[in-house]
Every structure is written in structure tokens, then in C-alpha cells.
Design an enzyme around this catalytic site. Structure first.
Site, mmCIF file in Angstrom:
data_model
loop_
_atom_site.group_PDB
_atom_site.id
_atom_site.type_symbol
_atom_site.label_atom_id
_atom_site.label_comp_id
_atom_site.label_asym_id
_atom_site.label_seq_id
_atom_site.Cartn_x
_atom_site.Cartn_y
_atom_site.Cartn_z
ATOM 1 N N ARG A 181 0.821 -1.214 0.000
ATOM 2 C CA ARG A 181 0.000 0.000 0.000
ATOM 3 C C ARG A 181 0.859 1.271 0.000
ATOM 4 O O ARG A 181 0.542 2.257 0.642
ATOM 5 C CB ARG A 181 -0.958 -0.004 1.208
ATOM 6 C CG ARG A 181 -2.100 -0.985 1.032
ATOM 7 C CD ARG A 181 -3.079 -0.894 2.181
ATOM 8 N NE ARG A 181 -2.455 -1.246 3.439
ATOM 9 C CZ ARG A 181 -2.933 -0.954 4.651
ATOM 10 N NH1 ARG A 181 -4.053 -0.282 4.745
ATOM 11 N NH2 ARG A 181 -2.300 -1.324 5.729
ATOM 12 N N LEU A 213 1.204 3.435 -2.297
ATOM 13 C CA LEU A 213 0.519 4.605 -2.852
ATOM 14 C C LEU A 213 -0.388 5.238 -1.803
ATOM 15 O O LEU A 213 -0.458 6.457 -1.669
ATOM 16 C CB LEU A 213 -0.286 4.201 -4.092
ATOM 17 C CG LEU A 213 -0.986 5.362 -4.809
ATOM 18 C CD1 LEU A 213 0.018 6.406 -5.275
ATOM 19 C CD2 LEU A 213 -1.797 4.859 -6.000
ATOM 20 N N GLY A 271 -26.668 0.415 15.882
ATOM 21 C CA GLY A 271 -25.811 -0.626 16.437
ATOM 22 C C GLY A 271 -24.509 -0.135 17.025
ATOM 23 O O GLY A 271 -24.254 -0.301 18.204
ATOM 24 N N CYS A 313 -8.416 1.277 1.113
ATOM 25 C CA CYS A 313 -8.343 -0.111 0.666
ATOM 26 C C CYS A 313 -9.136 -0.990 1.617
ATOM 27 O O CYS A 313 -9.300 -0.657 2.783
ATOM 28 C CB CYS A 313 -6.902 -0.597 0.680
ATOM 29 S SG CYS A 313 -5.828 0.401 -0.341
ATOM 30 N N HIS A 321 -23.183 10.490 8.310
ATOM 31 C CA HIS A 321 -21.931 10.717 7.579
ATOM 32 C C HIS A 321 -21.416 12.127 7.779
ATOM 33 O O HIS A 321 -20.314 12.456 7.385
ATOM 34 C CB HIS A 321 -22.133 10.437 6.090
ATOM 35 C CG HIS A 321 -22.658 9.059 5.836
ATOM 36 N ND1 HIS A 321 -24.004 8.784 5.814
ATOM 37 C CD2 HIS A 321 -22.033 7.884 5.658
ATOM 38 C CE1 HIS A 321 -24.169 7.492 5.606
ATOM 39 N NE2 HIS A 321 -22.998 6.926 5.511
ATOM 40 N N CYS A 372 -27.547 5.283 10.076
ATOM 41 C CA CYS A 372 -26.601 4.167 10.050
ATOM 42 C C CYS A 372 -25.883 4.139 11.399
ATOM 43 O O CYS A 372 -26.213 4.928 12.295
ATOM 44 C CB CYS A 372 -25.628 4.366 8.888
ATOM 45 S SG CYS A 372 -24.638 2.897 8.518
HETATM 46 N N1 GLN Z 1 -24.764 -2.369 12.836
HETATM 47 C C1 GLN Z 1 -23.788 -1.727 12.027
HETATM 48 C C2 GLN Z 1 -23.325 -0.454 12.698
HETATM 49 O O1 GLN Z 1 -24.103 0.149 13.391
HETATM 50 C C3 GLN Z 1 -24.356 -1.393 10.681
HETATM 51 C C4 GLN Z 1 -23.316 -0.809 9.787
HETATM 52 C C5 GLN Z 1 -23.789 -0.586 8.376
HETATM 53 O O2 GLN Z 1 -24.950 -0.623 8.104
HETATM 54 N N2 GLN Z 1 -22.890 -0.341 7.465
HETATM 55 O O3 GLN Z 1 -22.202 -0.019 12.512
HETATM 56 ZN ZN ZN Z 2 -25.902 1.376 7.560
#
Ligand code: GLN
Ligand code: ZN
Length: 757
Positions: free
Chosen positions: A16, A18, A437, A521, A699, A731
């Protein structure tokens, strides 16, 4: 003479290099010249590997500091206005700003969008189009690299992304027009590129048109004819490359385009060879991609030679041999792996080894198999060993697989009855709140996992420290007033790796890195054998968390389809079977979680959608087995046990029936970034179960306001009855910091409370 060639070599470097250089440059630790040096060193090294293997043509232009599609955009002068580029050469920092929003020099601006390259896990930078856009030759990178390679005596074959694929992969950013309208401005630049290459003494150029394996609208098919007619006359020989699938109804079109050769993927679509041979004009080169560029298994050289021999009878010296696609998608060099079981290692081939296979194939074709007996015998022994090895085949797993019956893929009762039973014990308020989670993965957590790996702390110390983390997370969630809690996943490095490491049939490499995007990566697990679960994987963490609270704690698993899609998968049985094996192992885990008192269990299927085949007519078959595998995982529990699933995307409209068929009691999904666009899907499809449309974007570090969340949920409640709505983030929270997470969740809980009143 039969040629062997390559469609691209991984650029990231065996160690790795690069990645490290790029990140050092972005941090300001090295200057541009040092970064450029790293690039030329890697190119020289990779060309040398391929030259020493005896390749007749070696790709140039496959190297990139970020992404080959972005390089193509730069070459064409397609830089969106917000990056303040005013003609001339597109500098490296301009490209980095396009890719990442910022660079050591230049004003920051919103980065270009990034998305998956066909059905791979590689991400490319999406070209952006504007009405009346101009194009010009705006980068010398390709020509410089050609000169660089020529100076080293490399037999060069420059490669570029073809105009139609480049357009197809881009997006109209401003104005409403048909992308194909840009062709008239675009083609002169392509002609310039070819002209320049011709001046450099190039003989063959490879033009990639991977969209030829997709379902194309009629206008696009027609455009192929006119485009390639217009690009004729450069004096260069053009090899048109298709990969990742069969040409299908585009076969005749692809064969008859006025180019000098055609490359087809003979791994994903060996069945197309006959058809292509029928349509290919008698003077054209046919390049057969007979070495798997998307997977890490050694090639069965005898089998390949059998049909290469046949193809040669038709083609004579017009036959070329190559990997199925660029080797970008496999790790660099197997020789670096010191910890793999030697038998398993003998079954594998990474990019370096695959170029060696090409050489053997050519020599065996030219001089006869007998002349290559030693090399072929080694390969045969490996293939035989893999076929017969007890490592790959387990009778107990096979028996269980054969015994799957339809009852096992169905919950006892239908959702409405289950929901009643679940409500009876759960007694959740309207608009229940939960998270996906993971909670922030702090340095402390990472350090602790690393210490265990390096043997610096004992297993018992590790467990104790993780339990402390879990305790903190449970307390915080209780203070915040969340309704369904999670343990926070501190013990997981990665949602697939964590399970793979505990399942039989999986192996892990030390250096098996594959570029995902830019400097990032991934090291996918390798599924080589029948899959079984020797012991529980998550039960102790989940039950510990549950012991700390009277509120329900949600168990957390990664689903079978996601584990499959994010691994290198064995190619000696259907993917569907491998997926069912994973499902059987996870089903056991689900049942043991339930037995341990975990009565809400989430099975994440983050990668279900990305496993969709490229061709629409293959979707249903995939969805059928994928959904079946999920249901097999989820259905072994009582009606009272609530099954959740989570998916990180919102493009649902086209797979809504399959999502519903998964029959999870609750689904949590990404929607906030699209302002609940997902809900449009519910206009046409009545999703029957409960749903938690993500109310804020994890995000971004921005903390969502309570009112914003209320508004989004009210919008959701216009489409879905309030009794079936949950409130949760988009997420997992593992990439975020605690201060923002606490504020965001506090606002989320407050929003749920005001919705209830
Ligand atoms: N349970 C995972 C988390 O909370 C779900 C991650 C995901 O959906 N990419 O990180
Ligand atoms: Zn997710």
C-alpha cells in the site's frame, strides 16, 4: 502471433505504498514531487513484473493517483465550474479537490459524487455534465506515462475509458438535456488523444466500453456505431474492451464496430464465446479474458487450454489472452502472505501470479502442453488439492443444507399476529427510538483491540475492558431515554471481518488489500470452504449488555448476503449455496441469542442491493436466493422475538417487493440525505411491516435539530401509519465522536417525544 496482455494492474502497491504516499501528501508531510516519484516507482515496478512474465502488451494509463474515471475527466477537461479551473492543464491538486473537496493547494469546494464501479466494490468519481459543456485535451498524464514506459522498453498499450461508457457513468448536473448531445463536443478530443498516441509511436490502444455488458437503450446502441465510425482513421489499432458480463444482445453490435479487436469476459460469461465467434469479422482480433480478474483463485489452466485450443482453431493468431478485466480488483502479490495455510495458499493467485498464468497459457498453446509439463503439473496439483481437500467440504454442513425445508424460511405467524405478541411484551411508546448498532469507536477501544491482537493484554483483561465500554454505552442510552438499546459493537473492527474470523470456511490475508476508492483499501475475507459456526459469536456481549438494563437490548448481526457480497467467494459452487451456508450458521446464532434472553435481533444487510446483477433479467433469481437466505437466518425464532434489519441506502423503489419479502418485523434504512425520497416508493407499494426511516445523516458531523427531525417524521407519517414508524439515525455511529452523538440523539429523542404528544 498469439498475444498475451493485461487490462490493468493494481496500482496501490504490494505494501500500500501509494496509500501511504497519498495520505502523507494530503497531510502536507511530503511534496508533490515526492508523491510523483512514488507513482513512477510503482508504475515501473508493475510494468517490470508484467514484462518479465512475458506479456506482449502492457497497459499504460491504468495507474492513477485517485481514480481512472477521474483521470479520464481530467484528460477531457471536464472539470465542474466550482473548482475554478480555467483551461490549461488540470493539476493534481485540482483533481484531489474534485475527489475529496480539498487539497494542499486551491480553494475547497464540494467534492464530486462517488459511486460503485459496476458490481464491484471499487468506487469511481462520477463525471458531471453541464449544458453547452466544452471539452479539451487538458492533461498530459497519459502521454507522459506512455513516454515513461517506452523509455523503459515496455511494450505499451495505452488504455482509456471510451466516450460512451464515460458519458453513461456521469450525471447531468445542470440543465435538462440528453447526455448523448455532448458527443459532438467530446469526440474531437478523443480523436486528439488517439492522434497524440499515434505520434508517440503507439500501435495498439485499448478503449474500455464496459457498458456493452449492460441493458442499453436503443439510442445508446446506435451511438456506438456512429462514435466508432467517427473515431476511425487515427492510424492506431483499437482493442475494444468489454468486461464484467456477457455482451448479450449487444454481441452483434460489439463484433461489428469498426475497430481492430474485441476483448470479452470469458469468466463471467464463457457461454458467449461461440456467439462472438459467429459474429466476429474474419480479420478481427479476439481477446479472451480467461483469468478471473475479480477473484483470487488459481486458474484451472487445463480447462482454459481446452477452450483456448478450440478458439484457436477458429482464430489462429488472431487469438489474444488476458485476464477477464483489470486486475485492480484483486490483491497484488500472494508471495507476501506468510500466515495462510500452505495448502490454501497453493489454491490462490493474486495479480502478480495471474500474469504468470497468462505466460504459461501462451507457451502451452504455442509449444504444446507437453513442453510446459512442469508448470502445468504444479497448477494441476493445486486444482486437484482444492477439489479434494477436506478443508473445503464438510459433510455435516452439506447435510444441514440438504435438509433446509420451506418451513425453516418462514416465521410461525404472519407479521400482524407477531406484531401483536411483540407489542404485548415490549410495551413501546409510539415512535420508539433506537440506533443502528455501533457507537463511537474511540482510540481507547481501538487500542484495546490492538493490544489483544498483539498479545499485550490477556483475553480476560480484554473482556473486562469491553464490558466497561458496554456499560458506558448502556448508561448513556438510558440517560438519553432511548427505547431500544444496543451494546455498541466495541469488539468489532469491521462488520464482516468480525463474523468471518469466527466462522469456519473463512481465511484472512495479511496484505490482501484491494482499492476501494482513493487511498482507501479493503481486505476482503476469503471464503474457501463450507461454512460452520463452532461457537456463539455475539451472545456473551449481548447478554452482558442486557443484564445491565430493563429496557430491551437489540442483538446485532451482519446478514448472510452482506457477508457474501463483501468477501472473495469460492467459485466451485453457486454463490447461493455459500450464502445459505452462512445463513445456517447465523440462524443458530439468532436462536442462541433468543435463548439467552435477547428478544430483539437486528440482521444488517448493508450490501444486499449492491449484489444485484448488472442485467435486469437476472435480478429476480438473485433476489430470490438472497431473500431466502435472509429468511432462513431470521425465521428460527418465536413470534415474540422481533427481527430488525438495516440497509444503508434508499434506492428501494425497484426492489420493494423483495425487501417486503424479507419479512423483517422492523426495517431501518437510510433516507435523511434524500429528504425521505425513499417514501415515494410507498406511494406505489404498501410496505406491510414496521419501518425506521433514518432521520439524520451520520456521515456528517452536523447535529440535527429537533424540529428538522419532527418534520421528517411527519412527512413519513403521511405515507406510513404512525403505529408502524420508528425513529433512528441513518446508520451506525462508529465513525462519529461522542459529543455530537449525544447532542444528536438527545434531539432525536426529544423529537420523538414531541411527536407523541
Ligand atoms: N450495525 C452496524 C453499525 O451500526 C451497521 C453498519 C452498516 O450498516 N454499514 O455499525
Ligand atoms: Zn448502515
Amino acid at each position: 502471433m498469439i498475444h498475451i496482455h493485461n487490462l490493468g494492474f493494481p496500482r496501490i502497491g504490494a505494501r500500500r505504498e501509494l496509500k501511504k504516499a497519498l495520505e502523507a501528501y494530503w497531510r502536507g508531510d511530503i511534496d508533490a514531487a515526492t508523491l510523483e516519484d512514488c507513482g513512477s516507482e510503482l508504475r515501473a515496478r508493475h510494468w517490470k513484473i508484467q514484462a518479465e512474465a512475458g506479456l506482449d502488451l502492457i497497459p499504460v494509463g491504468d495507474f492513477s493517483f485517485y481514480d481512472q474515471v477521474l483521470d479520464m475527466s481530467a484528460l477531457l477537461g471536464a472539470v465542474p465550474p466550482r473548482f475554478n479551473w480555467h483551461g490549461g492543464k488540470v493539476e493534481l491538486d485540482t483533481m484531489f479537490r474534485m475527489a475529496r473537496g480539498r487539497a494542499p493547494s486551491g480553494e475547497p469546494a464540494a467534492a464530486c459524487e462517488m459511486t460503485k464501479w459496476f458490481d464491484s466494490n471499487y468506487h469511481y468519481m462520477v463525471p458531471e455534465f453541464y449544458a453547452g459543456q466544452d471539452f479539451s485535451l487538458a492533461s498530459s498524464k497519459l502521454f507522459d506515462e506512455v513516454a515513461e514506459a517506452q523509455a523503459l522498453g515496455v511494450p505499451v498499450k495505452p488504455m482509456i475509458l471510451g466516450p460512451l461508457s464515460w458519458l453513461w457513468l456521469g450525471k447531468v448536473r445542470e440543465g435538462a438535456f440528453d447526455k448523448l448531445e455532448l458527443l459532438s463536443a467530446l469526440l474531437p478530443v478523443y480523436a486528439d488523444i488517439l492522434h497524440r498516441l499515434k505520434q508517440q509511436g503507439v500501435e495498439w490502444v485499448q478503449i474500455d466500453e464496459p457498458i456493452l455488458v449492460l441493458d442499453l437503450p436503443a439510442e445508446w446502441r446506435q451511438a456506438f456505431e456512429s462514435v466508432y465510425h467517427r473515431l476511425q482513421g487515427s492510424g492506431l489499432k483499437v482493442l475494444l474492451a468489454s468486461y464484467f458480463g456477457a455482451l448479450g444482445e449487444n454481441t452483434r453490435l460489439a463484433c461489428q464496430l469498426p475497430v481492430d479487436g474485441l476483448h470479452i469476459d470469458a469468466i463471467r460469461a464463457a457461454q458467449q464465446i461461440g456467439d462472438v465467434l459467429n459474429w466476429l469479422p474474419a480479420w478481427k482480433i479476439l481477446s479472451l479474458g480467461v483469468i478471473d480478474g475479480r477473484n483470487i483463485w488459481r486458474t484451472d489452466l487445463d480447462a482454459a487450454l481446452d477452450y483456448l485450443d478450440q478458439a484457436r482453431q477458429h482464430l489462429g493468431d488472431r487469438l489474444w489472452i488476458a485476464p477477464s478485466c483489470s486486475l485492480l480488483h484483486v490483491p497484488v502479490d500472494l508471495e507476501q502472505e506468510t500466515r495462510l495455510e500452505p495448502e490454501l495458499k497453493s489454491w490462490l493467485a493474486f495479480a502478480y501470479q495471474k500474469t504468470g498464468e497468462l505466460a504459461i497459457l501462451k507457451q502451452a498453446l504455442v509449444a504444446g502442453r507437453d513442453a510446459l509439463n512442469n508448470e502445468l503439473e504444479t497448477a494441476r496439483a493445486a486444482i486437484r488439492s482444492r477439489r479434494e481437500s477436506p478443508l473445503t467440504c464438510r459433510d455435516d454442513v452439506r447435510t444441514r443444507l440438504a435438509q433446509i425445508d420451506e418451513g425453516m424460511t418462514q416465521r410461525h405467524s404472519r407479521y400482524s399476529l407477531r406484531a401483536e405478541k411483540q407489542r404485548a411484551w415490549l410495551k413501546l411508546p409510539l415512535y420508539p427510538t433506537t440506533t443502528i448498532g455501533s457507537f463511537p469507536q474511540t482510540d481507547e477501544i481501538r487500542h484495546c483491540r490492538r493490544a489483544l491482537r498483539n498479545g499485550e493484554i490477556s483475553e480476560a483483561d480484554y473482556v473486562e475492558q469491553m464490558q466497561t465500554q458496554i456499560t458506558t454505552v448502556i448508561e448513556k442510552q438510558q440517560q438519553l431515554g432511548l427505547d431500544v438499546l444496543v451494546h455498541g459493537e466495541p469488539e468489532r473492527n469491521d462488520m464482516v471481518e468480525y463474523f468471518g474470523e469466527q466462522l469456519d470456511g473463512f481465511a484472512f490475508t495479511e496484505y490482501g488489500w484491494v482499492q476501494s476508492y482513493g487511498s482507501r483499501c479493503v481486505k476482503p475475507p476469503l471464503i474457501y470452504g463450507d461454512i460452520a459456526r463452532p461457537q456463539p459469536m455475539t451472545v456473551s456481549w449481548a447478554s452482558y449488555a442486557q443484564s445491565l438494563s430493563h429496557k430491551p437490548v437489540k442483538g446485532m448481526l451482519t446478514g448472510p448476503v452482506t457477508i457474501l457480497n463483501w468477501s472473495f467467494v469460492r467459485d466451485d459452487q453457486p454463490r447461493a449455496d455459500t450464502c445459505l451456508q452462512i445463513a445456517l450458521a447465523l440462524r443458530k446464532e439468532v436462536q442462541e441469542l433468543e435463548a439467552a434472553g435477547i428478544r430483539i435481533i437486528q440482521i444488517d444487510e448493508a450490501a444486499l442491493r449492491e449484489g444485484l446483477p448488472l442485467r435486469r433479467n437476472e435480478w429476480q433469481t438473485y433476489l430470490n436466493w438472497a431473500v431466502r437466505a435472509f429468511r432462513l437466518t431470521a425465521s428460527g425464532v418465536a413470534d415474540e422475538t422481533q427481527i430488525h434489519t438495516h440497509m444503508c441506502y434508499s434506492e428501494f423503489n425497484d426492489i420493494m417487493p423483495a425487501i417486503a419479502a424479507m419479512d423483517a418485523d422492523v426495517i431501518t434504512i437510510e433516507t435523511s440525505r434524500s429528504n425521505m425520497e425513499l417514501l415515494d416508493a410507498f406511494e406505489h407499494f404498501d410496505y406491510p411491516n414496521e419501518i425506521g426511516p433514518g432521520v439524520y445523516d451520520i456521515h456528517s458531523p452536523n447535529v440535527p435539530e429537533r424540529e428538522q427531525i419532527v418534520e421528517l417524521m411527519q412527512k413519513a407519517a403521511r405515507h406510513i401509519p404512525a403505529e408502524r414508524l420508528w425513529v433512528n439515525p441513518d446508520c451506525g455511529l462508529k465513525t462519529r465522536g461522542w459529543p455530537e452523538v449525544e447532542k444528536a440523539l438527545a434531539n432525536m429523542v426529544a423529537a420523538a417525544q414531541s411527536l407523541r404528544t
